[in-house]
Structures are given as C-alpha cells and as structure tokens.
Design a protein around this motif. Structure first.
Motif, PDB file in Angstrom:
ATOM      1  N   GLN A 120       0.833  -1.208   0.000  1.00 16.24           N
ATOM      2  CA  GLN A 120       0.000   0.000   0.000  1.00 16.24           C
ATOM      3  C   GLN A 120       0.867   1.257   0.000  1.00 16.24           C
ATOM      4  O   GLN A 120       0.581   2.216  -0.719  1.00 16.24           O
ATOM      5  CB  GLN A 120      -0.920  -0.005   1.227  1.00 16.24           C
ATOM      6  CG  GLN A 120      -2.141  -0.905   1.015  1.00 16.24           C
ATOM      7  CD  GLN A 120      -3.100  -0.883   2.192  1.00 16.24           C
ATOM      8  OE1 GLN A 120      -2.653  -0.736   3.322  1.00 16.24           O
ATOM      9  NE2 GLN A 120      -4.370  -1.031   1.914  1.00 16.24           N
TER      10      GLN A 120
ATOM     11  N   LEU B 170       2.292   1.707  -3.467  1.00 20.78           N
ATOM     12  CA  LEU B 170       1.290   2.162  -4.429  1.00 20.78           C
ATOM     13  C   LEU B 170       0.947   3.628  -4.221  1.00 20.78           C
ATOM     14  O   LEU B 170       0.775   4.379  -5.182  1.00 20.78           O
ATOM     15  CB  LEU B 170       0.016   1.316  -4.301  1.00 20.78           C
ATOM     16  CG  LEU B 170       0.085  -0.038  -5.006  1.00 20.78           C
ATOM     17  CD1 LEU B 170      -1.093  -0.900  -4.643  1.00 20.78           C
ATOM     18  CD2 LEU B 170       0.162   0.150  -6.516  1.00 20.78           C
ATOM     19  N   THR B 171       0.876   4.023  -2.964  1.00 20.75           N
ATOM     20  CA  THR B 171       0.570   5.428  -2.671  1.00 20.75           C
ATOM     21  C   THR B 171       1.667   6.319  -3.244  1.00 20.75           C
ATOM     22  O   THR B 171       1.395   7.353  -3.868  1.00 20.75           O
ATOM     23  CB  THR B 171       0.471   5.625  -1.147  1.00 20.75           C
ATOM     24  OG1 THR B 171      -0.531   4.743  -0.649  1.00 20.75           O
ATOM     25  CG2 THR B 171       0.085   7.051  -0.800  1.00 20.75           C
TER      26      THR B 171
ATOM     27  N   LEU C 201       1.283   6.512  -6.985  1.00 18.26           N
ATOM     28  CA  LEU C 201       0.189   7.397  -7.410  1.00 18.26           C
ATOM     29  C   LEU C 201       0.583   8.869  -7.244  1.00 18.26           C
ATOM     30  O   LEU C 201       0.204   9.714  -8.046  1.00 18.26           O
ATOM     31  CB  LEU C 201      -1.089   7.093  -6.622  1.00 18.26           C
ATOM     32  CG  LEU C 201      -1.785   5.784  -7.037  1.00 18.26           C
ATOM     33  CD1 LEU C 201      -2.939   5.474  -6.110  1.00 18.26           C
ATOM     34  CD2 LEU C 201      -2.285   5.870  -8.484  1.00 18.26           C
TER      35      LEU C 201
ATOM     36  N   ALA D 215       2.560   9.654 -10.141  1.00 19.15           N
ATOM     37  CA  ALA D 215       1.698   9.781 -11.322  1.00 19.15           C
ATOM     38  C   ALA D 215       1.078  11.173 -11.352  1.00 19.15           C
ATOM     39  O   ALA D 215       0.979  11.808 -12.412  1.00 19.15           O
ATOM     40  CB  ALA D 215       0.616   8.702 -11.301  1.00 19.15           C
TER      41      ALA D 215
ATOM     42  N   GLU E   8       1.682  13.896 -14.269  1.00 20.43           N
ATOM     43  CA  GLU E   8       0.569  14.459 -15.022  1.00 20.43           C
ATOM     44  C   GLU E   8       0.638  15.994 -15.014  1.00 20.43           C
ATOM     45  O   GLU E   8       0.398  16.645 -16.040  1.00 20.43           O
ATOM     46  CB  GLU E   8      -0.768  13.988 -14.419  1.00 20.43           C
ATOM     47  CG  GLU E   8      -1.938  14.359 -15.315  1.00 20.43           C
ATOM     48  CD  GLU E   8      -3.163  13.522 -15.032  1.00 20.43           C
ATOM     49  OE1 GLU E   8      -3.278  13.011 -13.899  1.00 20.43           O
ATOM     50  OE2 GLU E   8      -3.986  13.374 -15.934  1.00 20.43           O
TER      51      GLU E   8
ATOM     52  N   GLU F 248      -3.725   7.445 -16.958  1.00 16.92           N
ATOM     53  CA  GLU F 248      -5.103   7.188 -16.486  1.00 16.92           C
ATOM     54  C   GLU F 248      -5.326   5.694 -16.225  1.00 16.92           C
ATOM     55  O   GLU F 248      -5.926   5.303 -15.226  1.00 16.92           O
ATOM     56  CB  GLU F 248      -6.118   7.672 -17.547  1.00 16.92           C
ATOM     57  CG  GLU F 248      -6.361   9.168 -17.529  1.00 16.92           C
ATOM     58  CD  GLU F 248      -6.681   9.696 -16.141  1.00 16.92           C
ATOM     59  OE1 GLU F 248      -7.571   9.133 -15.476  1.00 16.92           O
ATOM     60  OE2 GLU F 248      -6.001  10.650 -15.682  1.00 16.92           O
TER      61      GLU F 248
ATOM     62  N   PHE G  20      -3.038   3.494 -15.562  1.00 13.89           N
ATOM     63  CA  PHE G  20      -2.267   3.117 -14.366  1.00 13.89           C
ATOM     64  C   PHE G  20      -3.010   3.521 -13.090  1.00 13.89           C
ATOM     65  O   PHE G  20      -3.164   2.738 -12.158  1.00 13.89           O
ATOM     66  CB  PHE G  20      -0.896   3.824 -14.410  1.00 13.89           C
ATOM     67  CG  PHE G  20      -0.148   3.748 -13.108  1.00 13.89           C
ATOM     68  CD1 PHE G  20       0.469   2.571 -12.708  1.00 13.89           C
ATOM     69  CD2 PHE G  20      -0.090   4.846 -12.252  1.00 13.89           C
ATOM     70  CE1 PHE G  20       1.139   2.508 -11.495  1.00 13.89           C
ATOM     71  CE2 PHE G  20       0.573   4.775 -11.045  1.00 13.89           C
ATOM     72  CZ  PHE G  20       1.192   3.601 -10.673  1.00 13.89           C
ATOM     73  N   ARG G  21      -3.525   4.765 -13.100  1.00 18.80           N
ATOM     74  CA  ARG G  21      -4.175   5.273 -11.888  1.00 18.80           C
ATOM     75  C   ARG G  21      -5.448   4.471 -11.579  1.00 18.80           C
ATOM     76  O   ARG G  21      -5.701   4.119 -10.421  1.00 18.80           O
ATOM     77  CB  ARG G  21      -4.529   6.746 -12.087  1.00 18.80           C
ATOM     78  CG  ARG G  21      -4.658   7.477 -10.749  1.00 18.80           C
ATOM     79  CD  ARG G  21      -5.354   8.809 -10.939  1.00 18.80           C
ATOM     80  NE  ARG G  21      -4.750   9.617 -11.978  1.00 18.80           N
ATOM     81  CZ  ARG G  21      -3.678  10.398 -11.782  1.00 18.80           C
ATOM     82  NH1 ARG G  21      -3.104  10.441 -10.608  1.00 18.80           N
ATOM     83  NH2 ARG G  21      -3.192  11.116 -12.748  1.00 18.80           N
TER      84      ARG G  21
ATOM     85  N   ARG H 175      -4.341   0.822 -10.243  1.00 17.10           N
ATOM     86  CA  ARG H 175      -3.656   0.842  -8.956  1.00 17.10           C
ATOM     87  C   ARG H 175      -4.518   1.475  -7.864  1.00 17.10           C
ATOM     88  O   ARG H 175      -4.443   1.099  -6.706  1.00 17.10           O
ATOM     89  CB  ARG H 175      -2.317   1.599  -9.039  1.00 17.10           C
ATOM     90  CG  ARG H 175      -1.342   0.978  -9.994  1.00 17.10           C
ATOM     91  CD  ARG H 175      -1.050  -0.477  -9.595  1.00 17.10           C
ATOM     92  NE  ARG H 175       0.127  -0.990 -10.239  1.00 17.10           N
ATOM     93  CZ  ARG H 175       0.159  -1.484 -11.454  1.00 17.10           C
ATOM     94  NH1 ARG H 175      -0.940  -1.552 -12.176  1.00 17.10           N
ATOM     95  NH2 ARG H 175       1.268  -1.959 -11.973  1.00 17.10           N
ATOM     96  N   GLY H 176      -5.296   2.471  -8.235  1.00 16.99           N
ATOM     97  CA  GLY H 176      -6.143   3.150  -7.246  1.00 16.99           C
ATOM     98  C   GLY H 176      -7.086   2.190  -6.576  1.00 16.99           C
ATOM     99  O   GLY H 176      -7.267   2.226  -5.367  1.00 16.99           O
TER     100      GLY H 176
ATOM    101  N   ASP I 249      -6.585  -0.977  -6.117  1.00 18.27           N
ATOM    102  CA  ASP I 249      -5.792  -1.831  -5.214  1.00 18.27           C
ATOM    103  C   ASP I 249      -5.561  -1.129  -3.886  1.00 18.27           C
ATOM    104  O   ASP I 249      -5.652  -1.737  -2.830  1.00 18.27           O
ATOM    105  CB  ASP I 249      -4.428  -2.138  -5.851  1.00 18.27           C
ATOM    106  CG  ASP I 249      -4.569  -3.142  -6.966  1.00 18.27           C
ATOM    107  OD1 ASP I 249      -5.666  -3.726  -7.052  1.00 18.27           O
ATOM    108  OD2 ASP I 249      -3.610  -3.335  -7.717  1.00 18.27           O
ATOM    109  N   VAL I 250      -5.245   0.164  -3.958  1.00 19.12           N
ATOM    110  CA  VAL I 250      -4.930   0.875  -2.730  1.00 19.12           C
ATOM    111  C   VAL I 250      -6.143   0.957  -1.824  1.00 19.12           C
ATOM    112  O   VAL I 250      -6.068   0.677  -0.623  1.00 19.12           O
ATOM    113  CB  VAL I 250      -4.409   2.309  -3.055  1.00 19.12           C
ATOM    114  CG1 VAL I 250      -4.318   3.119  -1.771  1.00 19.12           C
ATOM    115  CG2 VAL I 250      -3.058   2.229  -3.711  1.00 19.12           C
TER     116      VAL I 250
ATOM    117  N   GLY J  20      -8.783  -1.032  -1.950  1.00 17.88           N
ATOM    118  CA  GLY J  20      -9.173  -2.369  -1.499  1.00 17.88           C
ATOM    119  C   GLY J  20      -8.194  -2.923  -0.558  1.00 17.88           C
ATOM    120  O   GLY J  20      -8.473  -3.840   0.138  1.00 17.88           O
TER     121      GLY J  20
END
Lengths: 414, 76
Positions: free
Chosen positions: A370, A373-374, A377, A380, A384, B64, B66-67, B70-71, B73-74, B76
C-alpha cells in the motif's frame, strides 16, 4: 487474508466449545465419582444419642454399626494458672528474688534470667520460649497477675519456680493443671488429651463436649437421601454434558462435528447409561429411578426411588459403587493437563499461533504494498502536472507557429 | 535524445506503470521541448510539435490506465 481469518475464527470457536465441553465432562466425572463414593461408603452417617455431650461424624466408615460410650468422666481442658499474688506495678515490681525463674510445662523445664525483674519482662520471655503456653497480664484492683495457659488441652504440669531450678517457691496457683478426655467406650477405658477422638472407632470421628454419667450411643447407618441426592446430581450433570455432545452430532452439528473426542464421548456415555451390575437386586440405573428417554435425556423418578426396599437400597449402593469407576474414563477426557480435550485444545492453540503468524506476515506485506502504491500514485500525479505544463507550452507554440507559417490558427478551417 | 525518442520512452513508461522511468523521461523531455521551441520556425518544427502534443495525450492515457488500476488496489 479473509480465508485465513475465517479459518482462525473457526478454530477459536472450536477451542471455546472444547473448553465448555471439558468443564461439563469434569462436572459429570465429579458427580459420578461422588456417586461411586456414596456407594462404596454406603452413605453412612453417624449420629449421637445426646448431642449436648458428644457429636459424631462418619469419616469413611464402611459398615453400619452402633457403639456405646458408657460414661464420660471428663472432657479435655487446657491447663491454666495465675500468679499466687498480685504485683503493684507490672513494669517495675520485682517478681523473682534472684532475677531468675524456672518454668515447667509437662516434662520440659526452662530457666529464665529476667532482662528486667518485672511481670512484663516475665510475660514476654515466657512467650518467647514457644513452650506451648501463652502468658498474659491480668490487671485488677488488687494488682497485676500473671496468667499462663496451655495452648492445647490435656492434663499437664504447669509451674513457675522462683530461682534457677525447681526447688524454689511455685509462683503460680495449682488449681487447673488441665484434664484429659476420659471415657469408657463399649466397656473399655480410654483417656486422651484432646476432645476430638478419631483413632478409636475406624471411620468415625467424635467430639466430646462435656461429662456424662449416662450412656451415649453412636450409630452408623445408611442415609438413603444421600444416594437420592447423588443420583439427582448425576442426572443434572449427565444432561448438561449430553446436550453439548448432541449439539455436535447430526445434520445441525456444530464445529466439532466428526471430532474424535465427540465420538468417543458418545460411546462412553452409552456405556455408562447402559451399565449392568453383575449381582444383587439392583443392576441398572433405571431400577434406582434414573430413566433415559429416546433422545438420551435423563430424569430422576423420585417415586421409583422411594419405593425401593432396604435390600434394594443396599444393592443400589453396590451398583453405583461399580458405576462410579467410569469417572476415571471421563477424567481421561477432562484432565486439564493430559486429558484428550486438553491435548486437542493444545493442537488448536498451535494452529492458531501459526495462522496468526501468517496473518501478521500478510498484513505487513499488504502494508508495504500500500505504501509503494501510494508513492506511485503521487508520482503519477506529479508526472501528469508536468505533462500538462509541457502540453500547454507545446500548444501555445504550435498556435504561434501556425500564424507565422500559415497565417491562421491550427484549429481554423482552411 | 530527440523529442520523439523521449516521447516513445515516456509512453512506454506510462503504459508499463513505471513511474520512476516516466519521471526521468518527462524531465529529459522538458529540455528537449525547450530545444525544439528554440529552433527557427519551419514546417518540420510545426510537425514535430504536433507530434509531441499527440504523444503527450498518449502519455496521459497511459497514466489514467495506471491510476485506475492501482487506485482500486490501494482502496481495497
């Protein structure tokens, strides 16, 4: 993760069920053992014909009998004397001519050199000897008196001599040197220092409360209400256990369905309820009023029990004495250290610990994932934003270049 | 590297969800864009800018995807 947690939850529920089962088995074993003991001792109860002078208790007697205490000459009392004179000041009036006193308790004599020739010092030094006596000071209008009392009953010698041997003046009265319990049992003279008599009649303890010239009878007889009460307890605890076992059997069985302990307990309960004696007029629980329904529920029929003859009650004692031996088989399940149920619980504890370790490891891994992944993101988002800035710069340049090269915006129609 | 080479690397990184690679490709692209925009006006520059803008949209699309994957997953 959910699967692991569900499995662990089921295990813990099994452990709880086993714990409850262990208690019920232990309770049933205890009631069966008590029933067996009632049988083996024939529920003998002792009684006295005159409880004001003597009380009696059965402590393991195995046969009905009657004993006669022809007379009680004396009950045992403790020796207790006081100083022959009162002393004006407990802290300073001399009690000894030389400063030494010699105390005699039974066959023991001890000489004391008083730290301070006074009653207080004498009292404290006597108590420090641990001779089985207690000294105290009695304060009266006529002065302070030393009181010395034996801690136990029985005839003895209790003296306090002025000086360092027993030739001096006895400073104590000689009015109460204690008495032994003296009585005659079935014509035999008995004398002992205490009033509790437990070594004369096997399996009976009686206590002498006072003298009596009249004979007192001690009777040992079977108490059928003790058998009835023990059978009631047996039924209650049997039903409690049986209901727990039944809850783990059949279509609606609980989490212990198919468990070896349940199967073996079922079998043992069947052996107990169908136990058949080998002799006598009573050879089954049913003949004592314990009935088992088709569903295995037990009940006690008091009317059936009340209608039993003395012979049947006597045979009933023998029957339950034999049936009580099943208690050991039950204890093999319920023993808190080596019992089968405990062994199974230990296995569950180990499995639970293993699952907990797996769950913790998995949780740690998920936590790391987690965090990663955070972070990804967040990157990301930053990418962007940077891209938007680049796109804006490129679009603005494209528009400018279009005007320079073609005299129009790139989006305008030709 | 040229803007076109860097566009390719950035698209590849965004589609693969490799944020570290994307981060460095976009940083290099920043410099390549500055160089491109400093060139004298020409039809070729015009086409290259157009190509870079289209590539930028592809990079965005990759981000988009990817987000959204993965979003979930985070959460959940």
């Amino acid at each position: 993760m959910t699967q692991l947690q569900s499995k662990d939850s089921a295990l813990l529920q099994q452990k709880t069920l086993l714990g409850s089962l262990q208690t019920s088995v232990a309770d049933f074993a205890s009631s069966l053992s008590a029933l067996g003991k009632v049988g083996s001792t024939k529920a003998l109860s002792a009684s006295s014909s005159d409880s004001t002078v003597l009380t009696a208790t059965a402590t393991g007697a195995t046969a009905a009998a009657t004993y006669t205490i022809n007379s009680i000459t004396s009950a045992a009392t403790a020796a207790s004397e006081r100083s022959t004179i009162g002393y004006a000041d407990a802290g300073s009036t001399p009690v000894s001519t030389s400063g030494d006193v010699t105390i005699q308790v039974g066959a023991t004599t001890k000489t004391l050199t008083l730290a301070n020739n006074s009653l207080t010092s004498l009292r404290d030094q006597i108590n420090g000897l641990n001779l089985g006596v207690t000294a105290s000071i009695l304060t009266t209008a006529n002065g302070n008196y030393l009181s010395v009392s034996a801690n136990t009953t029985g005839h003895t010698t209790l003296k306090l001599f002025d000086g360092d041997d027993t030739s001096g003046t006895n400073l104590l009265t000689s009015t109460n040197q204690g008495t032994d319990a003296v009585f005659k049992l079935n014509g035999i003279d008995v004398s002992q220092p205490g009033n509790v008599v437990n070594s004369v009649i096997p399996g009976v303890t009686f206590t002498i409360l006072g003298p009596s010239t009249n004979p007192v009878t001690i009777s040992l007889s079977s108490d059928r209400t003790k058998l009835s009460s023990a059978l009631q307890d047996f039924v209650t605890n049997y039903n409690a256990l049986k209901s727990q076992v039944n809850a783990q059997v059949g279509p609606a069985a609980g989490l212990l369905a198919g468990d070896t302990v349940i199967n073996q307990l079922q079998s043992l309960l069947r052996q107990i309820t169908s136990f058949h004696g080998s002799s006598g007029t009573v050879q089954s629980f049913a003949e004592l009023g314990v009935e088992f329904s088709n569903t295995g529920v037990a009940s006690f029929n008091q009317d059936t029990f009340n209608s039993l003859t003395d012979q049947q009650i006597s045979d009933g004692f023998s029957y339950v004495a034999s049936a009580g031996k099943f208690a050991d088989n039950l204890t093999a399940f319920s023993d808190p250290i080596s019992g089968l149920i405990q062994v199974e619980q230990n296995g569950i504890t180990r499995e639970d610990q293993s699952l907990q370790t797996q769950i913790t490891t998995l949780n740690d891994r998920i936590s790391v994932m987690q965090s990663n992944l955070t972070l990804q993101l967040e990157k990301a988002d930053a990418a962007e934003a940077q891209l938007e800035s680049q796109q804006s710069a490129l679009t603005a340049s494209l528009q400018g270049l279009s005007l320079v090269l073609y005299g129009k915006n790139p989006n305008q129609a030709a | 590297m040229t803007i076109e080479e860097l566009d390719f690397l950035a698209i590849e990184a965004s589609m693969a969800g490799d944020m570290e690679a994307l981060e460095s490709a976009l940083a290099a692209r920043e410099e390549a864009i500055r160089s491109l925009l400093a060139l004298p006006a020409s039809e070729e520059v015009f086409r290259r800018i157009q190509g870079a803008i289209i590539a930028g949209e592809s990079i965005k699309a990759g981000l988009e995807i990817f987000r959204s994957s993965r979003g979930v997953d985070v959460v959940g």
